[in-house]
Design a protein around this motif. Sequence first.
Motif, PDB file in Angstrom:
ATOM      1  N   UNK A  26      53.514  16.464  46.046  1.00 40.05           N
ATOM      2  CA  UNK A  26      52.414  17.148  45.331  1.00 40.05           C
ATOM      3  C   UNK A  26      52.164  18.627  45.872  1.00 40.05           C
ATOM      4  N   UNK A  27      52.255  19.427  44.651  1.00 38.78           N
ATOM      5  CA  UNK A  27      51.900  20.945  45.182  1.00 38.78           C
ATOM      6  C   UNK A  27      50.390  20.993  45.499  1.00 38.78           C
ATOM      7  N   UNK A  28      50.266  22.028  46.148  1.00 34.73           N
ATOM      8  CA  UNK A  28      48.995  22.405  46.730  1.00 34.73           C
ATOM      9  C   UNK A  28      48.563  23.923  46.164  1.00 34.73           C
ATOM     10  N   UNK A  29      47.204  24.268  46.453  1.00 35.47           N
ATOM     11  CA  UNK A  29      46.670  25.509  45.995  1.00 35.47           C
ATOM     12  C   UNK A  29      47.354  26.629  46.785  1.00 35.47           C
ATOM     13  N   UNK A  30      47.691  26.083  48.025  1.00 33.17           N
ATOM     14  CA  UNK A  30      48.365  27.037  49.104  1.00 33.17           C
ATOM     15  C   UNK A  30      49.803  27.333  48.520  1.00 33.17           C
ATOM     16  N   UNK A  31      50.064  28.470  48.112  1.00 39.30           N
ATOM     17  CA  UNK A  31      51.494  29.004  47.814  1.00 39.30           C
ATOM     18  C   UNK A  31      52.666  28.324  48.647  1.00 39.30           C
ATOM     19  N   UNK A  32      53.559  27.658  48.127  1.00 40.81           N
ATOM     20  CA  UNK A  32      54.694  27.160  48.791  1.00 40.81           C
ATOM     21  C   UNK A  32      54.323  25.847  49.587  1.00 40.81           C
ATOM     22  N   UNK A 154      39.707  23.909  51.825  1.00 40.99           N
ATOM     23  CA  UNK A 154      38.709  25.238  51.792  1.00 40.99           C
ATOM     24  C   UNK A 154      39.602  26.085  50.779  1.00 40.99           C
ATOM     25  N   UNK A 155      39.791  25.816  49.497  1.00 39.24           N
ATOM     26  CA  UNK A 155      40.624  26.818  48.633  1.00 39.24           C
ATOM     27  C   UNK A 155      39.995  28.198  48.583  1.00 39.24           C
ATOM     28  N   UNK A 156      38.784  28.357  48.749  1.00 39.81           N
ATOM     29  CA  UNK A 156      38.277  29.863  48.789  1.00 39.81           C
ATOM     30  C   UNK A 156      38.709  30.610  49.861  1.00 39.81           C
ATOM     31  N   UNK A 157      39.315  30.102  50.899  1.00 41.32           N
ATOM     32  CA  UNK A 157      39.913  30.808  51.891  1.00 41.32           C
ATOM     33  C   UNK A 157      41.362  30.952  51.852  1.00 41.32           C
ATOM     34  N   UNK A 158      42.131  30.589  50.989  1.00 44.07           N
ATOM     35  CA  UNK A 158      43.477  30.530  50.694  1.00 44.07           C
ATOM     36  C   UNK A 158      43.911  32.103  50.490  1.00 44.07           C
ATOM     37  N   UNK A 159      43.451  32.783  49.609  1.00 43.62           N
ATOM     38  CA  UNK A 159      43.863  34.089  49.272  1.00 43.62           C
ATOM     39  C   UNK A 159      44.017  34.956  50.471  1.00 43.62           C
ATOM     40  N   UNK A 160      43.052  34.855  51.155  1.00 37.35           N
ATOM     41  CA  UNK A 160      42.738  35.785  52.411  1.00 37.35           C
ATOM     42  C   UNK A 160      43.458  35.154  53.691  1.00 37.35           C
ATOM     43  N   UNK A 161      43.422  33.899  54.143  1.00 33.84           N
ATOM     44  CA  UNK A 161      44.045  33.536  55.375  1.00 33.84           C
ATOM     45  C   UNK A 161      45.518  32.911  54.944  1.00 33.84           C
ATOM     46  N   UNK A 162      45.771  32.400  54.087  1.00 34.33           N
ATOM     47  CA  UNK A 162      47.404  31.715  54.125  1.00 34.33           C
ATOM     48  C   UNK A 162      48.223  32.404  54.169  1.00 34.33           C
ATOM     49  N   UNK A 163      48.380  33.902  53.676  1.00 40.55           N
ATOM     50  CA  UNK A 163      49.255  34.820  54.026  1.00 40.55           C
ATOM     51  C   UNK A 163      49.648  35.086  55.557  1.00 40.55           C
ATOM     52  N   UNK A 164      48.392  34.972  56.289  1.00 50.85           N
ATOM     53  CA  UNK A 164      48.464  35.348  57.692  1.00 50.85           C
ATOM     54  C   UNK A 164      49.144  34.177  58.411  1.00 50.85           C
ATOM     55  N   UNK A 165      48.512  32.933  58.090  1.00 52.01           N
ATOM     56  CA  UNK A 165      49.039  31.822  58.583  1.00 52.01           C
ATOM     57  C   UNK A 165      50.415  31.542  58.529  1.00 52.01           C
TER      58      UNK A 165
END
Length: 312
Positions: A26-32, A154-165
């Motif tokens: 299952x793909x998610x909204x978090x890239x990759x 919390x998909x609204x947080x993905x664009x900001x936080x995902x790259x750093x994590x």
Amino acid sequence: MDEWFEKQRRELLRIIDKFTPEDGTHDTQVPGLRLIRASRLSEPVYSVYEPSLCIVAQGSKVVMLGHEVYQYDPSSYLTASVHLPITGQVMEASRETPYLSLQILFDMNQILDVIQVLGEAKRSKGEASRGVKVSRMNDTLLDAVLRLVKLVETPQDIPVLAPYVIREIIYRVLQNENNASLKQFAIIGSHAQRIAGVIKKLSRDFAQPLRVDELAAEAHMSTSSLYDYFKEVTGMSPIQFQKHIRLQEARRLLFSESIDAAEAAFQVGYESPSYFNREYARMFGLPPVRDVRRLRSSLVGEMTISEEINEG
């Protein structure tokens, strides 16, 4: 496992279970980020691993690269540094306790970015090593992975936080001495990086005739060096690698596009259908027609199980 580790694992388990309503990837909204579920032991599955980090939250899996076997479970994790044709098999799973795992795909530019910050992105030939590693899980990596997976809620947080994590996860993986070779695959000019380029070309142009001397020239290596480094990274020769890619693609074509064996053989680069049939049976255990018939029968069985689960 200590109490903190088990608590983190169970939270990871909860989220994967929540976002995988049925068996499959299952793909998610978090890239990759992909989440995987299996409610039964699997037959060997032939696929191509991309550069990635694979973590099991529940159950265990075996990955075979050539003649080598790698097993991982919640106490360990697997990293793939390059595209590799592998055979994977879920070893622990049931309807009550399904196999649950995740995969984080890596971009080599992301890895290089972290290496540059560490001041280790020097042009270096370095020694190429195997493109698959299994390492012991540690608290800091598990903590970072869990924070990434929580973003699915919390998909609204993905664009900001995902790259750093993701950046932190790469850093944690690179800190493990067992994964030191992962750096080499991202460093321009290294032997590993050149072999990664050859692997990419073979994976893309698998149906074309293989000329090792031309591959060596493109990689700025001698033919013998290319052969030695290629085998060190993949566990097989370029010819064996191409054969694995061709046969896996042929199997996909036969299963999904309803073409006959001769046409599949031609599309993946075989000139002799009879030779293709022998090679296919040697790899998958049955001739093409019988193998695809068995696969389709197995798929019907899995659909029946899925329906029973949904009804229950």
